[in-house]
Motif scaffolding. Structure first.
Motif, PDB file in Angstrom:
ATOM      1  N   ARG A 270      -6.357  -3.180   4.064  1.00  0.00           N
ATOM      2  CA  ARG A 270      -6.127  -2.606   2.946  1.00  0.00           C
ATOM      3  C   ARG A 270      -4.925  -1.467   2.798  1.00  0.00           C
ATOM      4  O   ARG A 270      -4.509  -1.078   2.095  1.00  0.00           O
ATOM      5  CB  ARG A 270      -7.317  -1.779   2.412  1.00  0.00           C
ATOM      6  N   SER A 271      -4.593  -1.124   4.068  1.00  0.00           N
ATOM      7  CA  SER A 271      -3.576  -0.039   4.253  1.00  0.00           C
ATOM      8  C   SER A 271      -2.199  -0.567   3.881  1.00  0.00           C
ATOM      9  O   SER A 271      -1.887  -1.809   4.495  1.00  0.00           O
ATOM     10  CB  SER A 271      -3.676   0.274   5.721  1.00  0.00           C
ATOM     11  N   ARG A 272      -1.288   0.127   3.431  1.00  0.00           N
ATOM     12  CA  ARG A 272       0.044  -0.197   3.133  1.00  0.00           C
ATOM     13  C   ARG A 272       0.980   0.699   3.716  1.00  0.00           C
ATOM     14  O   ARG A 272       2.279   0.964   3.182  1.00  0.00           O
ATOM     15  CB  ARG A 272       0.408  -0.709   1.521  1.00  0.00           C
ATOM     16  N   ILE A 273       0.514   1.487   4.696  1.00  0.00           N
ATOM     17  CA  ILE A 273       1.420   2.848   4.903  1.00  0.00           C
ATOM     18  C   ILE A 273       2.864   2.018   5.552  1.00  0.00           C
ATOM     19  O   ILE A 273       3.780   2.983   5.431  1.00  0.00           O
ATOM     20  CB  ILE A 273       0.460   3.436   6.055  1.00  0.00           C
ATOM     21  N   TRP A 274       3.014   1.001   6.216  1.00  0.00           N
ATOM     22  CA  TRP A 274       4.121   0.875   6.752  1.00  0.00           C
ATOM     23  C   TRP A 274       5.224   0.242   5.732  1.00  0.00           C
ATOM     24  O   TRP A 274       6.480   0.398   5.891  1.00  0.00           O
ATOM     25  CB  TRP A 274       4.137  -0.096   8.041  1.00  0.00           C
ATOM     26  N   VAL A 275       4.691  -0.322   4.793  1.00  0.00           N
ATOM     27  CA  VAL A 275       5.377  -0.859   3.564  1.00  0.00           C
ATOM     28  C   VAL A 275       5.953   0.373   2.830  1.00  0.00           C
ATOM     29  O   VAL A 275       7.093   0.607   2.502  1.00  0.00           O
ATOM     30  CB  VAL A 275       4.689  -1.763   2.603  1.00  0.00           C
ATOM     31  N   GLN A 276       4.903   1.412   2.857  1.00  0.00           N
ATOM     32  CA  GLN A 276       5.149   2.707   2.151  1.00  0.00           C
ATOM     33  C   GLN A 276       6.190   3.426   2.984  1.00  0.00           C
ATOM     34  O   GLN A 276       7.195   3.927   2.328  1.00  0.00           O
ATOM     35  CB  GLN A 276       4.033   3.460   2.218  1.00  0.00           C
ATOM     36  N   ALA A 277       6.072   3.469   4.172  1.00  0.00           N
ATOM     37  CA  ALA A 277       7.140   3.975   4.974  1.00  0.00           C
ATOM     38  C   ALA A 277       8.735   3.364   4.911  1.00  0.00           C
ATOM     39  O   ALA A 277       9.751   4.189   4.920  1.00  0.00           O
ATOM     40  CB  ALA A 277       6.731   3.901   6.688  1.00  0.00           C
ATOM     41  N   ALA A 278       8.775   2.049   4.807  1.00  0.00           N
ATOM     42  CA  ALA A 278       9.890   1.544   4.675  1.00  0.00           C
ATOM     43  C   ALA A 278      10.571   1.734   3.452  1.00  0.00           C
ATOM     44  O   ALA A 278      11.606   1.859   3.141  1.00  0.00           O
ATOM     45  CB  ALA A 278       9.701  -0.086   4.863  1.00  0.00           C
ATOM     46  N   ASN A 279       9.891   1.899   2.563  1.00  0.00           N
ATOM     47  CA  ASN A 279      10.344   2.155   1.213  1.00  0.00           C
ATOM     48  C   ASN A 279      11.037   3.557   0.995  1.00  0.00           C
ATOM     49  O   ASN A 279      11.684   3.742   0.064  1.00  0.00           O
ATOM     50  CB  ASN A 279       9.204   1.870  -0.108  1.00  0.00           C
TER      51      ASN A 279
END
Length: 296
Positions: A270-279
């Motif tokens: 459920r984590s999206r932290i790496w997409v978030q970091a890339a954004n």
């Protein structure tokens, strides 16, 4: 001259414009020009994302550490702004006190973007919205719950998500309530925040659960007390199970696994932290591009 010191420096249509620009290339916008990046506080994501954003715009990033510039020690914020304005098309600043970015913006002659201050983190909020839109298509009607310390990240997130039609909830212990001045600032943009003192009710049915460190940079001496104060506010899989079935977990990083979030939740499906970091890079590119266009 337009600046981006906090999300509500934009109206809803302007925020939409920035989000749309984040999904496009923008080569040549800064060709032959520089962006001065001042870092009083160290960073991983902010420095790399912003420097690469400037490169993608065709410009040259010049990063200086706080000790090199010495705002209000070697020279005033006003003199720093005037000097950097002589060389660069824009200024970015990651500072401890918000008044410093306000003073840079007031004294300089180029756009200023707040890369982080103790009151606001607008580029993070733009990256957050990009991440949520990629998952759900729109923020309209989505429930976003922030669990933990109601800090600068929460304020910018609440403003950005609220301006985009989301419902905002926050869960914070009674010992660390949401400051009234922060709620007033958010309400001034027509955004209501549902405030809870326990995370379970706040998370129920949420589409997005967001958390951040309990101890921000500069608060290290309070770390042990804060761990006690925020006991019971750790985001784990059990808490996420009470959210909507398609919930995603966000965290602006760096994370303290076992404190505000468990390793299992942070590294789970459920984590999206790496997409978030890339954004973060796309957010910085879009914001600088928008500011440069407004200044021309």
């Amino acid at each position: 001259m337009r600046h981006l010191l906090e999300i509500d420096d934009l109206d809803a249509d302007e925020l939409r414009d920035v989000l749309d620009r984040a999904k496009k290339p923008a080569e040549g916008v800064l060709r032959g020009r520089g962006v001065g990046l001042v870092f009083e506080k160290p960073s991983t994501r902010t420095r790399h994302s912003t420097e690469m954003a400037v490169v993608q715009l065709g410009g040259h990033p010049v990063t200086v550490q706080g000790a090199e510039v010495g705002i209000d020690t070697r020279e005033s914020a006003e003199d720093v702004a005037r000097t950097l304005s002589a060389y660069h098309a824009a200024i970015g600043a990651r500072v401890f006190e918000h008044h410093k970015v306000e003073r840079l913006a007031a004294a300089g002659s180029v756009p200023v973007v707040n890369l982080l201050s103790d009151e606001a983190h607008p580029l993070q909020a733009i990256a957050d919205l990009l991440t949520i839109e990629a998952e759900f298509g729109s923020l309209d009607g989505r429930v976003i719950t922030y669990v933990g310390d109601p800090n600068n990240v929460f304020r910018s997130l609440a403003l950005a998500a609220g301006m985009s039609g989301a419902h905002i909830r926050v869960a914070a212990p009674a010992s660390h309530p949401v400051p009234q001045v922060m709620l007033d600032r958010i309400a001034a943009s027509g955004i209501d925040v549902a405030v809870h003192d326990r995370p379970e009710a706040a998370v129920a049915g949420a589409d997005v659960v967001y958390t951040d460190t309990w101890t921000s940079m500069g608060q290290e001496a309070q770390a042990e007390q804060r761990r006690r104060d925020f006991e019971g506010f750790t985001v784990d899989d059990t808490l996420l199970d009470q959210a909507a079935s398609g919930v995603i977990l966000l965290h602006c990083l760096p994370a303290h696994r076992g404190e505000e979030v468990t390793a299992a939740a942070l590294e789970g499906a459920r984590s999206r932290i790496w997409v978030q970091a890339a954004n973060r890079m796309h957010a910085a590119r879009a914001a600088i591009w928008w500011l440069i266009d407004k200044a021309s």
